[in-house]
Design a protein around this motif. Structure first.
Motif, short mmCIF file in Angstrom:
data_model
loop_
_atom_site.label_atom_id
_atom_site.label_comp_id
_atom_site.label_asym_id
_atom_site.label_seq_id
_atom_site.Cartn_x
_atom_site.Cartn_y
_atom_site.Cartn_z
N LEU A 566 0.81 -1.21 0.00
CA LEU A 566 0.00 0.00 0.00
C LEU A 566 0.84 1.26 0.00
O LEU A 566 0.30 2.36 0.19
CB LEU A 566 -0.94 0.00 1.22
N ILE A 567 2.15 1.14 -0.20
CA ILE A 567 3.03 2.31 -0.13
C ILE A 567 3.93 2.33 -1.36
O ILE A 567 4.72 1.40 -1.58
CB ILE A 567 3.89 2.31 1.15
N SER A 568 3.81 3.39 -2.16
CA SER A 568 4.65 3.56 -3.35
C SER A 568 5.82 4.49 -3.01
O SER A 568 5.70 5.38 -2.16
CB SER A 568 3.84 4.17 -4.49
N HIS A 569 6.95 4.28 -3.70
CA HIS A 569 8.14 5.08 -3.49
C HIS A 569 8.45 5.84 -4.77
O HIS A 569 8.61 5.24 -5.84
CB HIS A 569 9.34 4.18 -3.14
N VAL A 570 8.53 7.18 -4.68
CA VAL A 570 8.86 7.99 -5.85
C VAL A 570 10.01 8.92 -5.49
O VAL A 570 10.07 9.45 -4.37
CB VAL A 570 7.65 8.80 -6.35
N PRO A 571 10.94 9.13 -6.41
CA PRO A 571 12.05 10.05 -6.13
C PRO A 571 11.57 11.50 -6.16
O PRO A 571 10.61 11.84 -6.86
CB PRO A 571 13.03 9.76 -7.27
N VAL A 572 12.26 12.36 -5.41
CA VAL A 572 11.92 13.78 -5.36
C VAL A 572 13.19 14.58 -5.65
O VAL A 572 14.21 14.38 -4.97
CB VAL A 572 11.37 14.18 -3.98
N PRO A 573 13.17 15.47 -6.64
CA PRO A 573 14.35 16.29 -6.91
C PRO A 573 14.56 17.31 -5.79
O PRO A 573 13.61 17.97 -5.37
CB PRO A 573 14.02 16.98 -8.24
N PRO A 574 15.77 17.44 -5.29
CA PRO A 574 16.01 18.38 -4.19
C PRO A 574 15.94 19.82 -4.65
O PRO A 574 16.10 20.13 -5.83
CB PRO A 574 17.42 18.00 -3.71
N LEU A 575 15.72 20.71 -3.69
CA LEU A 575 15.67 22.15 -3.96
C LEU A 575 16.54 22.85 -2.92
O LEU A 575 16.36 22.66 -1.71
CB LEU A 575 14.23 22.66 -3.88
N ASP A 576 17.47 23.66 -3.39
CA ASP A 576 18.33 24.41 -2.49
C ASP A 576 17.48 25.40 -1.69
O ASP A 576 16.72 26.19 -2.27
CB ASP A 576 19.37 25.17 -3.31
N PRO A 577 17.58 25.39 -0.36
CA PRO A 577 16.77 26.31 0.45
C PRO A 577 16.99 27.78 0.10
O PRO A 577 16.09 28.60 0.31
CB PRO A 577 17.24 26.02 1.87
#
Length: 617
Positions: A566-577
């Motif tokens: 019931l849990i999918s894993h997707v990558p997230v592109p980072p963002l410089d604060p």
């Protein structure tokens, strides 16, 4: 199942059936058993010597039985009379005594009693002992049944584990308001089954006939993980038969206890929208969280408060609840502890916008695990005030991320509106996902996001709004007849959030399976149908930032479930604060929205275009 709980009711049990009484019963059983065995062996023709030898064997059997039983505390309060534990102890005692008598008889040259007497006599004695206990137990359980003159006869739909527990609860409450008179289940294998003496009378199509036959005026839906179609159909049939319809909560709501009569309630819209069977690795979660100091931001909100309720069962070293709303902190502590003194260190009154204050709190309290649930969440309000989303959702999250640089695990609670965002809420939450992904690269701990849709019953949710409008006589206002949304109960969502926290990997977003999307018009119709008077439904049109259909996955994201179904894993592109810090929450509304959208569009760690930044200055 017990007749008397062996510990709690020891004194009461002793008064009702003193320890001497079972010994007398068992001694009498040995006497009758051995006499019957010897008499039948000699075809009821025995000499005086044979009878005397038999009585000696009886005395020896009683002595052996008493000695072994005393060693097992059989008559000294260890077991409730008629319990399965006592039955096992009685059977073991009788078998040991029969073996000793048999061996002793064989060892004697003249064999005072037939060799078969200890075996047959022991079997007869055990049968008598268990028979007396069974009758005593049946008598006691009949006395506990609800009074048929005052209790309402009810039918139960479902003959599974939950129904077993519910039946037991009903049949052991003499002052109970419900008397179960029949069961119904669609499983053909359960036809004519009896559970605690209550018979399965048929399937859902037999509800009207069963109601007429038994006089039951209420049907309790006790299948805790049934499909929504089954719940709706059974409810329809019951209402057409003139019966009241009630339900047991779902398995997720009964996580910490067995079903009982006190759990029976009127159906909620969540029941009629469907129930998800949530299976989480409780042992794995407990291992990951036991002994940890856990901090929950937004602890007074719907998700945060439920997180606190569930986390407290995992043996935490400390649970810290942070919120800027003092009334919300009062409410969550009252629900958790039964009292709200408001001066305990578990409550932390603080605002995410105060970065310095948040940093001081983390430095002083040193949490190991952080669940970040604090956020502004209402789409129309944030469309009007996008600067507030910048200050709370974006900058507030970054303040918590910076303060949490040394934690073991950080879980950012996101939303399905962050997938291909089209609103200020969606933009701001997508940015928090990317900021969390950047923290995963910059800090040693595990930093991840959890994304899900609408939570049924949360404050300000569509369900709450529709219910309030129906209670006021209507109308119920709905944006569009075809609009759909994903729904999950708060208990289901939080269980998966906690599970995701233990299996999530650095920088990714874990997307919870929300089931099939639901037409909001159906929700409105269900609520209107339950109102006491007719309620109209009117359509107002989609508002700025609202989608006709939400999605859980953005463009380019795949539904990959390597660790949990019931849990999918997707990558997230980072963002410089640094890219988020140049936002100006006090600029014109359209400029703030444009800058937020630009931050969502840009590739990882690339500042937004100069034109977008200039627009917000």
């Amino acid at each position: 199942m017990t007749l008397y709980p062996s510990r709690a009711d020891a004194g009461r049990g002793a008064r009702r059936f003193p320890g001497l009484a079972p010994l007398i019963v068992d001694s009498t059983a040995w006497t009758a058993g051995l006499l019957a065995a010897v008499l039948t062996r000699y075809e009821f023709t025995v000499t005086r010597d044979q009878l005397a030898a038999t009585m000696v064997a009886v005395g020896l059997a009683v002595l052996l039985h008493s000695t072994v039983a005393h060693a097992q505390f059989l008559y000294r309060g260890r077991y409730g009379f008629g319990t399965f534990e006592e039955i096992r102890a009685v059977a073991a005692t009788v078998c040991l005594c029969a073996v000793l008598l048999f061996v002793g008889d064989l060892a004697m040259a003249d064999r005072p009693v037939p060799a078969s007497a200890p075996v047959v006599g022991g079997a007869l004695a055990l049968t008598l002992m268990l028979g007396v206990r069974y009758l005593r137990r049946q008598h006691h359980e009949r006395r506990l049944r609800p009074d048929a003159r005052t209790a309402a006869p009810v039918l139960l739909f479902g003959a599974g584990t939950a129904a077993h527990h519910l039946l037991r609860s009903m049949l052991h409450d003499r002052r109970g308001r419900y008397l179960p008179v029949g069961l119904l289940d669609d499983d053909p294998a359960k036809r004519h089954l009896r559970i605690h003496g209550v018979r399965v009378l048929g399937d859902r199509s037999d509800i009207p006939a069963a109601a007429a036959r038994t006089g039951a005026g209420t049907l309790i839906f006790a299948a805790t993980n049934a499909r929504v179609e089954v719940i709706r159909d059974v409810r329809r049939i019951a209402l057409q038969a003139g019966m009241a319809f009630k339900v047991l909560p779902s398995v997720t709501e009964l996580l910490n206890h067995r079903a009982a009569v006190t759990d029976v309630r009127d159906p909620q819209v969540a029941d009629l929208l469907g129930r998800h069977q949530i299976e989480i690795d409780l042992a794995g979660v407990a291992r990951a969280l036991a002994g940890k100091r856990v901090l929950v931001t937004g602890a007074g909100g719907s998700i945060g408060s439920e997180l606190c309720h569930q986390l407290q069962h995992f043996g935490l070293a400390e649970l810290m609840m942070l919120d800027r709303d003092e009334s919300a902190l009062h409410a969550v502590q009252l629900s958790l502890r039964g009292a709200a003194v408001l001066d305990s260190p578990e409550l932390i009154l603080a605002d995410l916008r105060d970065a310095r204050g948040i940093a001081r709190i983390f430095a002083a309290r040193r949490p190991d695990v952080v669940f970040h649930a604090a956020a502004l969440k209402h789409v129309p309000l944030l469309e009007c005030h996008p600067g507030e989303a910048v200050k709370t959702n974006v900058w507030g999250t970054q303040a918590v991320l910076d303060a949490a640089r040394d934690v073991e695990r950080f879980v950012n609670i996101s939303t399905d509106k962050a997938a291909d965002p089209a609103s200020v809420l969606g933009y701001s939450k997508r940015i928090t996902e990317r900021l969390t992904a950047h923290a995963a690269r910059a800090y040693p701990g595990t930093f991840l996001n959890v994304r899900f849709g609408n939570v049924l019953g949360s404050r300000g949710s569509v369900l709450t709004s529709f219910t309030a409008q129906a209670a006021a006589g209507g109308p119920i206002t709905l944006t569009h007849p075809e609009v759909t949304r994903y729904f999950m109960t708060v208990q289901e969502a939080v269980q998966l959030v906690v599970q995701a926290a233990t299996i999530g990997r650095d920088g990714e977003a874990l997307v919870l399976d929300m089931g099939e999307p639901v037409r909001i018009a159906e929700v409105a119709q269900h609520i209107a149908g339950q109102a006491r008077s007719p309620v109209d439904i009117i359509y107002t049109g989609l508002r700025p930032g609202e989608k006709l259909h939400e999605t859980l996955f953005g463009a380019g994201e795949c539904d990959h479930r390597p660790l949990h179904p019931l849990i999918s894993h997707v990558p997230v592109p980072p963002l410089d604060p640094a890219a988020a810090q140049v936002l100006d929450p006090y600029a014109r509304r359209e400029h703030v929205v444009a800058a937020l959208e630009a931050l969502c569009r840009e590739p990882a760690n690339v500042p937004p275009p100069a034109a977008a930044l200039a627009a917000v200055r």
